[in-house]
Design an enzyme around this catalytic site. Sequence first.
Site, short mmCIF file in Angstrom:
data_model
loop_
_atom_site.label_atom_id
_atom_site.label_comp_id
_atom_site.label_asym_id
_atom_site.label_seq_id
_atom_site.Cartn_x
_atom_site.Cartn_y
_atom_site.Cartn_z
N GLY A 7 0.98 -1.17 0.11
CA GLY A 7 -0.08 0.02 -0.19
C GLY A 7 0.88 1.38 0.02
N GLY A 9 -0.06 4.33 -0.47
CA GLY A 9 -0.95 5.50 -0.30
C GLY A 9 -0.31 6.20 1.06
CG ASP A 32 -0.65 0.97 -4.51
OD1 ASP A 32 -0.89 1.36 -3.14
OD2 ASP A 32 -1.69 0.69 -5.08
NE ARG A 82 -11.63 6.50 11.08
CZ ARG A 82 -11.92 6.84 12.33
NH1 ARG A 82 -13.35 6.71 12.84
NH2 ARG A 82 -11.02 7.12 13.34
NE ARG A 88 -9.40 3.79 13.68
CZ ARG A 88 -9.78 4.77 14.63
NH1 ARG A 88 -10.88 4.61 15.58
NH2 ARG A 88 -9.01 5.75 15.23
CG ASN A 95 -10.08 -2.11 3.93
OD1 ASN A 95 -10.12 -2.03 2.86
ND2 ASN A 95 -9.81 -1.27 4.97
CB ILE A 118 -1.28 -0.40 9.22
CG1 ILE A 118 -0.06 -0.61 10.09
CG2 ILE A 118 -1.71 1.07 9.48
CD1 ILE A 118 1.00 0.56 9.73
NE ARG A 151 -4.39 9.98 16.27
CZ ARG A 151 -4.93 8.99 15.13
NH1 ARG A 151 -5.64 8.15 15.41
NH2 ARG A 151 -4.51 9.22 13.90
CG HIS A 175 -7.02 1.36 15.93
ND1 HIS A 175 -6.41 2.32 16.66
CD2 HIS A 175 -7.00 1.42 14.76
CE1 HIS A 175 -6.30 3.26 15.67
NE2 HIS A 175 -6.74 2.64 14.49
#
Length: 308
Positions: A7, A9, A32, A82, A88, A95, A118, A151, A175
Amino acid sequence: MKVTVVGAGAVGATCADNIARKELANELILLDIKEGFAEGKAIDMMQTATLLGFDTKITGVTGDYSKTAGSDVVVITSGLPRKPGMTREELIGINAGIVKGVAENILKFSPEAIFIVISNPMDTMTYLALKSLGLPKNRIIGMGGTLDSSRFKFYLSQALNCNPNDLQGFVIGGHGDTTMIPLTRLATYQSLPVSNLLDKATLDKVAADTMVGGATLTGLIGTSAWYAPGAAGAALVEAILRDEKKLFTCCVSLEGEYGQEDICLGVPVIVGRSGWEKIIDFKLTEDEQAAFNKSADAVRNMNSVLAE
Ligand code: NAI
């Protein structure tokens, strides 16, 4: 050392960029499905090598898994992110197909690889990788709590007006906006319990902000975040390849720890060269355990969709 990031991205490219800057691997493959996309990102990153002074060789490939052969660590970020207003959990259908196919293709060429998952919903994707690959559990690591804990420390540092690096704190459980559990009771600032430094209302706000931390960014940016998720993925790659034995919250297979089994959920683990090496299984309070069990129920409910 060889690392593959699947991926190219926002999250995958940021993760690859961090891996290269830290020179964690001499060979880095970015893969990818979108024609030319990973190649372009890899060339762009390679053109920063003389500016940043790293010597990792980054190669972009479109769908050719033979180029990933012999990877020590593989980071899976492929799949949809998302959009504002989405959870999620809503990503599960599409996915799951992507993550399963990617993981199986990787395993054909890298039978010894450690997998970092991930893609969201991450707890369920990690469980899917564990079940479909049949690898030793220590080689399947879900990245979610690593980000959520970072976070948490960010919001705590704002409340305390302090350096976030002086803080310790964990977010365990799932998560998801409603399934993660910021452990305010155990958070410390230079060994001092933050519960002695902040009043309850402030601590509750820090916990609430942490839980919707991803959604807040999705609202601001218009898609999900990538700097911290990419850095969190790279931090795990670093802990593995440098055998750091560092403590992170990761989503791992539980077999009785924290009173749960047949599920992958976020708990504190030591991460080193064999993947996650040990679960730190400490006693939760009754309320924390109840929240953890509730989180497990929600994730288990999501996992049941995989069987349909
Ligand atoms: P993105 O859309 O920017 O990148 C995803 C990439 O995956 C795209 O380039 C796409 O072409 C590629 N892809 C799709 N199917 C593929 C396949 N079969 N093989 C190879 N590549 C394929 O999305 P972004 O923002 O990078 O997010 C990626 C995933 O990570 C999402 O599921 C997102 O929800 C999740 N995420 C998880 C976090 C966590 O803490 N666990 C944090 C942030 C994002």
